[in-house]
Scaffold this motif. Structure first.
Motif, PDB file in Angstrom:
ATOM      1  N   TYR A 175      -2.822  -6.976   2.512  1.00 20.51           N
ATOM      2  CA  TYR A 175      -3.844  -5.944   2.365  1.00 20.51           C
ATOM      3  C   TYR A 175      -4.323  -5.489   3.736  1.00 20.51           C
ATOM      4  CZ  TYR A 175      -4.213  -7.337  -2.557  1.00 20.51           C
ATOM      5  OH  TYR A 175      -3.948  -7.620  -3.869  1.00 20.51           O
ATOM      6  N   ALA A 178      -1.783  -3.236   5.270  1.00 21.28           N
ATOM      7  CA  ALA A 178      -1.791  -1.946   4.581  1.00 21.28           C
ATOM      8  C   ALA A 178      -2.957  -1.092   5.064  1.00 21.28           C
ATOM      9  CB  ALA A 178      -1.873  -2.147   3.070  1.00 21.28           C
ATOM     10  N   ARG A 180      -4.416  -1.309   7.965  1.00 18.99           N
ATOM     11  CA  ARG A 180      -4.109  -0.887   9.333  1.00 18.99           C
ATOM     12  C   ARG A 180      -3.157   0.320   9.320  1.00 18.99           C
ATOM     13  NH1 ARG A 180      -0.534  -5.009  12.358  1.00 18.99           N
ATOM     14  NH2 ARG A 180       1.135  -3.907  11.313  1.00 18.99           N
ATOM     15  N   GLU A 181      -2.140   0.252   8.479  1.00 26.71           N
ATOM     16  CA  GLU A 181      -1.113   1.288   8.493  1.00 26.71           C
ATOM     17  C   GLU A 181      -1.628   2.610   7.956  1.00 26.71           C
ATOM     18  OE1 GLU A 181       2.863  -0.122   8.736  1.00 26.71           O
ATOM     19  OE2 GLU A 181       1.423  -0.556  10.312  1.00 26.71           O
ATOM     20  N   ASP A 182      -2.360   2.585   6.872  1.00 28.64           N
ATOM     21  CA  ASP A 182      -2.850   3.827   6.288  1.00 28.64           C
ATOM     22  C   ASP A 182      -3.953   3.504   5.282  1.00 28.64           C
ATOM     23  OD1 ASP A 182      -3.293   6.211   4.875  1.00 28.64           O
ATOM     24  OD2 ASP A 182      -1.253   6.872   5.288  1.00 28.64           O
ATOM     25  N   ASP A 184      -6.200   5.363   3.628  1.00 28.34           N
ATOM     26  CA  ASP A 184      -6.289   6.136   2.381  1.00 28.34           C
ATOM     27  C   ASP A 184      -5.207   5.713   1.397  1.00 28.34           C
ATOM     28  OD1 ASP A 184      -8.500   7.596   3.092  1.00 28.34           O
ATOM     29  OD2 ASP A 184      -7.329   9.185   4.031  1.00 28.34           O
ATOM     30  N   ALA A 185      -3.997   5.513   1.932  1.00 29.81           N
ATOM     31  CA  ALA A 185      -2.907   5.090   1.044  1.00 29.81           C
ATOM     32  C   ALA A 185      -3.215   3.709   0.469  1.00 29.81           C
ATOM     33  CB  ALA A 185      -1.584   5.076   1.802  1.00 29.81           C
ATOM     34  N   ALA A 186      -3.767   2.823   1.297  1.00 27.80           N
ATOM     35  CA  ALA A 186      -4.117   1.485   0.805  1.00 27.80           C
ATOM     36  C   ALA A 186      -5.125   1.596  -0.341  1.00 27.80           C
ATOM     37  CB  ALA A 186      -4.698   0.644   1.940  1.00 27.80           C
ATOM     38  N   GLU A 187      -6.098   2.466  -0.153  1.00 25.49           N
ATOM     39  CA  GLU A 187      -7.117   2.671  -1.184  1.00 25.49           C
ATOM     40  C   GLU A 187      -6.472   3.163  -2.481  1.00 25.49           C
ATOM     41  OE1 GLU A 187     -11.516   3.050  -1.915  1.00 25.49           O
ATOM     42  OE2 GLU A 187     -10.432   2.219  -0.239  1.00 25.49           O
ATOM     43  N   SER A 188      -5.517   4.102  -2.343  1.00 24.17           N
ATOM     44  CA  SER A 188      -4.909   4.647  -3.561  1.00 24.17           C
ATOM     45  C   SER A 188      -3.926   3.661  -4.184  1.00 24.17           C
ATOM     46  CB  SER A 188      -4.255   6.004  -3.294  1.00 24.17           C
ATOM     47  OG  SER A 188      -3.032   5.838  -2.633  1.00 24.17           O
ATOM     48  N   MET A 189      -3.562   2.574  -3.472  1.00 25.48           N
ATOM     49  CA  MET A 189      -2.754   1.518  -4.074  1.00 25.48           C
ATOM     50  C   MET A 189      -3.634   0.536  -4.843  1.00 25.48           C
ATOM     51  SD  MET A 189       0.391   2.022  -3.245  1.00 25.48           S
ATOM     52  CE  MET A 189       0.109   3.763  -3.247  1.00 25.48           C
ATOM     53  N   GLY A 190      -4.946   0.747  -4.794  1.00 25.18           N
ATOM     54  CA  GLY A 190      -5.841  -0.141  -5.523  1.00 25.18           C
ATOM     55  C   GLY A 190      -6.474  -1.221  -4.663  1.00 25.18           C
ATOM     56  N   ILE A 191      -6.425  -1.047  -3.338  1.00 26.08           N
ATOM     57  CA  ILE A 191      -7.060  -2.035  -2.458  1.00 26.08           C
ATOM     58  C   ILE A 191      -8.480  -1.570  -2.138  1.00 26.08           C
ATOM     59  CG2 ILE A 191      -6.968  -3.137  -0.191  1.00 26.08           C
ATOM     60  CD1 ILE A 191      -3.920  -2.657  -0.252  1.00 26.08           C
ATOM     61  N   ASP A 192      -9.441  -2.446  -2.394  1.00 25.04           N
ATOM     62  CA  ASP A 192     -10.830  -2.146  -2.050  1.00 25.04           C
ATOM     63  C   ASP A 192     -10.957  -2.335  -0.538  1.00 25.04           C
ATOM     64  OD1 ASP A 192     -13.515  -2.100  -1.618  1.00 25.04           O
ATOM     65  OD2 ASP A 192     -14.026  -3.422  -3.278  1.00 25.04           O
TER      66      ASP A 192
END
Lengths: 313, 234
Positions: A175, A178, A180-182, A184-192
């Protein structure tokens, strides 16, 4: 299998070093290197893996240091209890700080952390009744010998190493990367993302606080200008990680060794010794240009270059 | 499946979406077409929770989603394949796919869904250990779509999937979108590639300057004189 063996071998070598009867100056260098390794690993968790670059880790280092100093000053307790006191205190401050600064991104986050480190330094300098201000706090060191301190910081660094390793290899570690890398994308993958950034910050802060509490016990004297220092703590922590290798397991250890020895060496040079921080600045620029991932991170690149040179020579 | 009711969206003081409403029915492919700067991506970002509407409602299967935290949407069955792919460049292909299935049922079905994604995109299977940042543009788009599918969504949104791809790859990607729909997912797609998109979709909305100006079946819009003149260049 091989990977599990390396830390054990390193640990065995480090544990055996004092038996060689090293002189007290060498022991001092080793102790400082290991202390910076601990702080570097802590910073690396937040800055390297989670991508949240902090210029204010002196805040946590200083709080750890002052936890140890203040309980001695006001309660007459042994400063060794500072370790236990610092953990909840630093965690609490990191949580509060995270809820504010982790809403910010990129340069804004960096500036906010920098400000918090400085705010704590100035607060500590001015609360003279509580902290004795710039006079600092003096404690009586428990041992004159270095050996005991060496094993204590080695144990703490081992704890830090295992905590970081466990986190990085867990789901949390993924997490963090993820985020670090992006983000917004992490958020849309379901990561709080807010939650996991806060976790990274809190764990990182607590480990840094332990290094600070050790500093008080080992050095016997702290003042705000030293333990909340921007140049000597916050930036040095970043240097340790940058030189050694961002987001690598062994980078902070290597970086800490190099930085401590380099600092000692440059300071001993006549004339330019006083300008050692300038030298660090130059070193940082060189590292960013040629080895942006640090010595450990860019080791494959480095080895290829060296081998090629060796082949043609 | 998705119902957007009278939303306004602004960046600071600049309002870019004006009273937009549209709906996407179960099992449909619905397209949103429009020129650069019409507000297509803004609408996508609003539905996926990155932006908040100043007014109006967004309902997913009857449940309001414009007030919830964006990271909960994927569990509610909404996956977003964002513009410019937004992969995790230093993670491998397989890790990127794993990131798509972090929660709930998707997590349990991970191995099976991954095999399905690899059967749709055999190229990804060949490169499963490669860092995603080193893939070609087309492969990255496949991976972004694969990552979206990993969540086993009910509704999957594609933001400019043909961006920067060679025509032959665009055709491949559009065929995949059709396959996805045939497997029971609902699709919302935003595109500038108007001709192919209208041929693919069931219904489409035309977005101009932040307002919806036309809607209809894809085939009808293809024959519409305004759409022809403005977007198809005939």
């Amino acid at each position: 299998m091989k990977n599990n063996l390396v830390p054990l071998v390193v640990l065995a070598v480090l544990a055996g070093l004092p038996l060689l009867g090293l002189n007290s100056y060498v022991m001092h260098i080793l102790i400082l290197s290991i202390m910076w390794t601990l702080a570097g690993m802590a910073w690396n968790l937040l800055g390297g893996y989670c991508g949240q670059v902090s210029f204010g880790h002196a805040a946590f280092f200083g709080m750890g240091a002052y936890s140890a100093g203040l309980i001695h000053l006001h309660l007459g307790l042994s400063p060794w209890w500072g370790f236990l006191v610092s953990l909840p205190l630093v965690a609490l401050v990191a949580l509060a700080m995270g809820s504010v600064v982790l809403r910010l991104r990129g340069p804004y986050f960096v500036l906010a952390t920098l400000a918090i480190g400085e705010v704590l330094r100035i607060t500590c300098e001015n609360l003279t009744d509580f902290t004795k201000g710039t006079l600092g706090i003096m404690i009586t060191r428990t041992w004159v010998e270095k050996t005991q301190y060496y094993y204590i910081i080695l144990g703490l660094a081992l704890l830090g190493f295992m905590v970081c390793r466990a986190i990085v290899h867990s789901r949390w570690g993924y997490y963090f990367v993820a985020i670090r890398e992006d983000q917004d994308a992490a958020e849309s993958m379901g990561i709080d993302t807010t939650r996991y950034k806060t976790i990274a910050l809190t764990v990182s802060a607590m480990l840094t606080g332990l290094a600070g509490a050790f500093y008080t016990n080992y050095m016997g004297y702290i003042d705000p200008g030293v333990v909340f220092s921007l140049g000597e703590i916050s930036i040095l922590i970043i240097m340790v990680v940058m030189v050694g290798g961002v987001a690598t397991q062994w980078g902070p250890a290597l970086g800490a060794g190099i930085m401590v020895i380099l600092a000692e060496y440059i300071r001993s040079l006549p004339l330019i010794g006083v300008a050692y921080q300038t030298m660090f600045g130059v070193l940082l620029i060189v590292i960013i240009i040629y080895l942006p991932n640090g010595l450990v991170g860019d080791w494959p690149v480095l080895r290829r270059k060296l081998l090629r040179r060796g082949a043609t020579a | 499946m998705l119902e957007v009711r009278n939303i306004d969206v602004a960046y600071g003081d600049v309002q870019v979406i004006w009273d937009v409403s549209f709906r996407v029915g179960q099992g449909e492919i619905v397209a949103m077409i429009g020129a650069n700067g019409a507000g297509k991506s803004t609408i996508m970002r609003t539905v996926s929770g990155v932006l908040r509407p100043g007014k109006g409602q967004i309902l997913l299967a009857g449940e309001p989603i414009h007030t919830v935290e964006p990271y909960t949407l994927i569990e509610k069955g909404l996956a977003h394949v964002p513009e410019a792919r937004r992969l995790f460049p230093e993670m491998s292909v397989e890790e990127n796919l794993d990131m798509g299935s972090l929660r709930g049922r998707a997590r349990k079905e991970r191995a099976r869904t991954k095999e399905r994604v690899f059967s749709i995109f055999p190229r990804l299977s060949e490169r499963r250990r490669q860092a995603s940042g080193t893939l070609s543009g087309g492969e990255q788009q496949m991976l972004a779509i694969g990552r979206g599918l990993m969540a086993l969504p009910r509704l999957i949104m594609f933001d400019e999937p043909s961006l920067g791809l060679a025509p032959i790859l665009v055709q491949d990607i559009f065929n995949v979108i059709r396959t996805v729909r045939d497997e029971g997912m609902t699709v919302l797609i935003v595109e500038q590639n108007v001709r192919q998109t209208l041929a693919l979709c069931d219904r489409a909305y035309v977005l101009e300057n932040g307002r919806i100006t036309q809607e209809g079946a894809g085939a009808d819009l293809l024959r519409d004189p305004h759409v022809k003149a403005a977007y198809l260049g005939v």
